[in-house]
Design a protein around this motif. Structure first.
Motif, PDB file in Angstrom:
ATOM      1  N   LYS A   1       0.832  -1.205   0.000  1.00 36.70           N
ATOM      2  CA  LYS A   1       0.000   0.000   0.000  1.00 36.70           C
ATOM      3  C   LYS A   1       0.867   1.256   0.000  1.00 36.70           C
ATOM      4  O   LYS A   1       0.574   2.226  -0.709  1.00 36.70           O
ATOM      5  CB  LYS A   1      -0.923  -0.008   1.220  1.00 36.70           C
ATOM      6  CG  LYS A   1      -1.865   1.180   1.291  1.00 36.70           C
ATOM      7  CD  LYS A   1      -2.742   1.102   2.531  1.00 36.70           C
ATOM      8  CE  LYS A   1      -3.603   2.352   2.672  1.00 36.70           C
ATOM      9  NZ  LYS A   1      -4.411   2.320   3.927  1.00 36.70           N
ATOM     10  N   GLU A   2       1.920   1.237   0.772  1.00 34.37           N
ATOM     11  CA  GLU A   2       2.821   2.383   0.843  1.00 34.37           C
ATOM     12  C   GLU A   2       3.548   2.598  -0.489  1.00 34.37           C
ATOM     13  O   GLU A   2       3.716   3.731  -0.944  1.00 34.37           O
ATOM     14  CB  GLU A   2       3.841   2.170   1.958  1.00 34.37           C
ATOM     15  CG  GLU A   2       4.846   3.306   2.140  1.00 34.37           C
ATOM     16  CD  GLU A   2       4.210   4.602   2.613  1.00 34.37           C
ATOM     17  OE1 GLU A   2       4.776   5.678   2.310  1.00 34.37           O
ATOM     18  OE2 GLU A   2       3.151   4.555   3.264  1.00 34.37           O
ATOM     19  N   LEU A   3       3.940   1.506  -1.127  1.00 38.10           N
ATOM     20  CA  LEU A   3       4.624   1.618  -2.420  1.00 38.10           C
ATOM     21  C   LEU A   3       3.686   2.126  -3.509  1.00 38.10           C
ATOM     22  O   LEU A   3       4.099   2.860  -4.412  1.00 38.10           O
ATOM     23  CB  LEU A   3       5.180   0.253  -2.832  1.00 38.10           C
ATOM     24  CG  LEU A   3       6.449  -0.225  -2.139  1.00 38.10           C
ATOM     25  CD1 LEU A   3       6.688  -1.703  -2.446  1.00 38.10           C
ATOM     26  CD2 LEU A   3       7.644   0.597  -2.580  1.00 38.10           C
ATOM     27  N   GLY A   4       2.412   1.731  -3.439  1.00 39.22           N
ATOM     28  CA  GLY A   4       1.471   2.119  -4.472  1.00 39.22           C
ATOM     29  C   GLY A   4       1.951   1.664  -5.848  1.00 39.22           C
ATOM     30  O   GLY A   4       2.394   0.528  -6.029  1.00 39.22           O
ATOM     31  N   TYR A   5       1.907   2.566  -6.822  1.00 40.40           N
ATOM     32  CA  TYR A   5       2.334   2.198  -8.175  1.00 40.40           C
ATOM     33  C   TYR A   5       3.817   1.869  -8.251  1.00 40.40           C
ATOM     34  O   TYR A   5       4.271   1.211  -9.181  1.00 40.40           O
ATOM     35  CB  TYR A   5       1.982   3.323  -9.150  1.00 40.40           C
ATOM     36  CG  TYR A   5       0.580   3.207  -9.691  1.00 40.40           C
ATOM     37  CD1 TYR A   5       0.356   2.784 -10.991  1.00 40.40           C
ATOM     38  CD2 TYR A   5      -0.522   3.479  -8.892  1.00 40.40           C
ATOM     39  CE1 TYR A   5      -0.929   2.657 -11.493  1.00 40.40           C
ATOM     40  CE2 TYR A   5      -1.810   3.349  -9.378  1.00 40.40           C
ATOM     41  CZ  TYR A   5      -2.009   2.935 -10.684  1.00 40.40           C
ATOM     42  OH  TYR A   5      -3.280   2.783 -11.163  1.00 40.40           O
ATOM     43  N   GLY A   6       4.574   2.293  -7.236  1.00 37.42           N
ATOM     44  CA  GLY A   6       5.972   1.904  -7.176  1.00 37.42           C
ATOM     45  C   GLY A   6       6.143   0.403  -7.046  1.00 37.42           C
ATOM     46  O   GLY A   6       7.190  -0.147  -7.403  1.00 37.42           O
ATOM     47  N   PHE A   7       5.101  -0.277  -6.555  1.00 38.31           N
ATOM     48  CA  PHE A   7       5.145  -1.732  -6.440  1.00 38.31           C
ATOM     49  C   PHE A   7       5.329  -2.376  -7.811  1.00 38.31           C
ATOM     50  O   PHE A   7       6.047  -3.372  -7.947  1.00 38.31           O
ATOM     51  CB  PHE A   7       3.847  -2.241  -5.795  1.00 38.31           C
ATOM     52  CG  PHE A   7       3.695  -3.733  -5.805  1.00 38.31           C
ATOM     53  CD1 PHE A   7       4.321  -4.524  -4.857  1.00 38.31           C
ATOM     54  CD2 PHE A   7       2.924  -4.357  -6.777  1.00 38.31           C
ATOM     55  CE1 PHE A   7       4.195  -5.908  -4.884  1.00 38.31           C
ATOM     56  CE2 PHE A   7       2.780  -5.734  -6.803  1.00 38.31           C
ATOM     57  CZ  PHE A   7       3.420  -6.514  -5.854  1.00 38.31           C
ATOM     58  N   TYR A   8       4.676  -1.813  -8.838  1.00 32.37           N
ATOM     59  CA  TYR A   8       4.802  -2.362 -10.179  1.00 32.37           C
ATOM     60  C   TYR A   8       6.252  -2.291 -10.660  1.00 32.37           C
ATOM     61  O   TYR A   8       6.777  -3.240 -11.243  1.00 32.37           O
ATOM     62  CB  TYR A   8       3.915  -1.602 -11.169  1.00 32.37           C
ATOM     63  CG  TYR A   8       2.434  -1.683 -10.908  1.00 32.37           C
ATOM     64  CD1 TYR A   8       1.861  -2.819 -10.353  1.00 32.37           C
ATOM     65  CD2 TYR A   8       1.597  -0.620 -11.226  1.00 32.37           C
ATOM     66  CE1 TYR A   8       0.504  -2.888 -10.128  1.00 32.37           C
ATOM     67  CE2 TYR A   8       0.232  -0.678 -11.002  1.00 32.37           C
ATOM     68  CZ  TYR A   8      -0.316  -1.814 -10.451  1.00 32.37           C
ATOM     69  OH  TYR A   8      -1.660  -1.880 -10.227  1.00 32.37           O
ATOM     70  N   PHE A   9       6.903  -1.159 -10.415  1.00 32.27           N
ATOM     71  CA  PHE A   9       8.275  -0.994 -10.869  1.00 32.27           C
ATOM     72  C   PHE A   9       9.229  -1.889 -10.088  1.00 32.27           C
ATOM     73  O   PHE A   9      10.303  -2.230 -10.579  1.00 32.27           O
ATOM     74  CB  PHE A   9       8.687   0.473 -10.739  1.00 32.27           C
ATOM     75  CG  PHE A   9       7.934   1.379 -11.665  1.00 32.27           C
ATOM     76  CD1 PHE A   9       8.340   1.547 -12.977  1.00 32.27           C
ATOM     77  CD2 PHE A   9       6.800   2.049 -11.224  1.00 32.27           C
ATOM     78  CE1 PHE A   9       7.637   2.366 -13.837  1.00 32.27           C
ATOM     79  CE2 PHE A   9       6.084   2.866 -12.082  1.00 32.27           C
ATOM     80  CZ  PHE A   9       6.501   3.030 -13.391  1.00 32.27           C
ATOM     81  N   ARG A  10       8.823  -2.310  -8.914  1.00 33.33           N
ATOM     82  CA  ARG A  10       9.647  -3.192  -8.083  1.00 33.33           C
ATOM     83  C   ARG A  10       9.424  -4.659  -8.409  1.00 33.33           C
ATOM     84  O   ARG A  10      10.349  -5.461  -8.341  1.00 33.33           O
ATOM     85  CB  ARG A  10       9.328  -2.947  -6.601  1.00 33.33           C
ATOM     86  CG  ARG A  10      10.121  -3.785  -5.614  1.00 33.33           C
ATOM     87  CD  ARG A  10       9.593  -3.550  -4.205  1.00 33.33           C
ATOM     88  NE  ARG A  10      10.386  -4.199  -3.187  1.00 33.33           N
ATOM     89  CZ  ARG A  10      10.282  -5.478  -2.820  1.00 33.33           C
ATOM     90  NH1 ARG A  10       9.390  -6.247  -3.422  1.00 33.33           N
ATOM     91  NH2 ARG A  10      11.042  -5.996  -1.876  1.00 33.33           N
ATOM     92  N   ASN A  11       8.202  -5.035  -8.785  1.00 33.44           N
ATOM     93  CA  ASN A  11       7.845  -6.444  -8.861  1.00 33.44           C
ATOM     94  C   ASN A  11       7.246  -6.909 -10.186  1.00 33.44           C
ATOM     95  O   ASN A  11       6.692  -7.999 -10.254  1.00 33.44           O
ATOM     96  CB  ASN A  11       6.865  -6.800  -7.730  1.00 33.44           C
ATOM     97  CG  ASN A  11       7.512  -6.808  -6.369  1.00 33.44           C
ATOM     98  OD1 ASN A  11       7.460  -5.818  -5.654  1.00 33.44           O
ATOM     99  ND2 ASN A  11       8.137  -7.914  -6.012  1.00 33.44           N
ATOM    100  N   VAL A  12       7.349  -6.118 -11.235  1.00 30.08           N
ATOM    101  CA  VAL A  12       6.865  -6.535 -12.554  1.00 30.08           C
ATOM    102  C   VAL A  12       8.045  -6.587 -13.517  1.00 30.08           C
ATOM    103  O   VAL A  12       8.910  -5.707 -13.495  1.00 30.08           O
ATOM    104  CB  VAL A  12       5.791  -5.551 -13.090  1.00 30.08           C
ATOM    105  CG1 VAL A  12       5.366  -5.931 -14.501  1.00 30.08           C
ATOM    106  CG2 VAL A  12       4.582  -5.541 -12.166  1.00 30.08           C
ATOM    107  N   LYS A  13       8.090  -7.635 -14.350  1.00 34.79           N
ATOM    108  CA  LYS A  13       9.147  -7.750 -15.362  1.00 34.79           C
ATOM    109  C   LYS A  13       9.190  -6.485 -16.213  1.00 34.79           C
ATOM    110  O   LYS A  13       8.150  -5.931 -16.560  1.00 34.79           O
ATOM    111  CB  LYS A  13       8.890  -8.972 -16.242  1.00 34.79           C
ATOM    112  CG  LYS A  13       9.118 -10.300 -15.568  1.00 34.79           C
ATOM    113  CD  LYS A  13       8.748 -11.467 -16.486  1.00 34.79           C
ATOM    114  CE  LYS A  13       9.623 -11.532 -17.710  1.00 34.79           C
ATOM    115  NZ  LYS A  13       9.352 -12.738 -18.533  1.00 34.79           N
ATOM    116  N   SER A  14      10.395  -6.051 -16.576  1.00 34.15           N
ATOM    117  CA  SER A  14      10.547  -4.786 -17.290  1.00 34.15           C
ATOM    118  C   SER A  14       9.747  -4.750 -18.584  1.00 34.15           C
ATOM    119  O   SER A  14       9.105  -3.746 -18.911  1.00 34.15           O
ATOM    120  CB  SER A  14      12.028  -4.520 -17.578  1.00 34.15           C
ATOM    121  OG  SER A  14      12.583  -5.591 -18.330  1.00 34.15           O
TER     122      SER A  14
END
Length: 256
Positions: free
Chosen positions: A76-89
């Motif tokens: 929740k804290e990461l928000g959309y930053g979660f995608y950049f952390r945990n989704v293949k480029s």
């Protein structure tokens, strides 16, 4: 290197940026998160809520599939930053495209119908062990502002029954038609939803109970070879390779 703001702006354009929320809109939401939390307790799927005004996640359930080793509060804290952390480029580029074409489609829907539509697509999450997992992601509007823009949306995450990322489609609740998007020609195509016969549905229900082919044949008063024949035709109809994928397809499309 892109800043967090630049990364976030890839997902938010004028089409899906909500600026004006009236006091009545806040009243209408009530204690809706209590309902979401109750739903999360009885489903195996991951749930999270996007707030397009705040450009953030408002709620994240504790199902581990979506969390990728993190706690709900961290996601929740990461928000959309979660995608950049945990989704293949390469899948991040796909998500940006889906965001664009999805909202282009959404703008063409009459205001009164907008809550009836759901977009579905597949992409890879990188789990806590660094391994990619193909998940299916569905997003549907919950609350709109006075202009008809999505204010809050519910997202449902489950394991995908497909083999590759993409598989972008939009469904309207109660309709036998759905729209699939071709990334190659960048075009939406309307298609008829697969209709399963009662025999096919019965076979899937029996498979879901863990019965063997011989047990299914006995209950359906058929030979084992006939069950295999109908199973093969079912796979062809819904474009899957095995019974596990067929069950996932039927479950995800609310057929059983």
């Amino acid at each position: 290197m892109e800043s967090n703001k630049d990364q976030l702006n890839q997902f938010f354009t004028e089409k899906n940026t909500v600026k004006n929320i009236q006091s009545n809109d806040f009243i209408n939401t009530g204690e809706y998160l209590d309902i979401i939390r109750a739903f999360a307790r009885i489903t195996y799927k991951s749930i999270y809520i996007i707030d397009y005004q705040k450009k953030a996640f408002e709620y994240v359930s504790d199902n581990p599939l979506f969390l990728c080793g993190l706690k709900p509060e961290q996601v929740k804290e990461l928000g959309y930053g979660f995608y950049f952390r945990n989704v293949k480029s390469e899948d991040l580029d796909l998500l940006v495209q889906i965001n664009e074409i999805g909202f282009d489609f959404y703008e063409q829907i009459p205001l009164d119908d907008r809550k009836l539509y759901t977009i579905s697509y597949d992409f890879h999450l990188i789990n806590e062990k660094g391994k990619p997992i193909l998940i299916n992601h569905k997003l549907t509007p919950m609350f709109l502002n006075e202009e008809g823009k999505i204010w809050k949306a519910m997202c449902i995450v489950a394991l995908s029954n497909n083999q590759n990322a993409g598989n972008i489609s939009i469904n309207r609740h109660g309709s036998d038609i759905f729209w699939s998007f071709s990334l190659e020609i960048r075009k939406w195509n309307s298609e008829q939803k697969a209709k399963l016969s009662e025999r096919e549905l019965e076979m899937l229900r029996l498979y879901a109970r863990g019965l063997t082919i011989n047990e299914i044949a006995e209950k359906m008063f058929l030979s084992a070879d006939t069950v295999k024949f109908h199973r093969r035709k079912l796979f062809e109809k819904v474009n899957v390779q095995n019974i596990t994928e067929a069950l996932a397809f039927a479950t995800n499309n609310k057929l059983i």
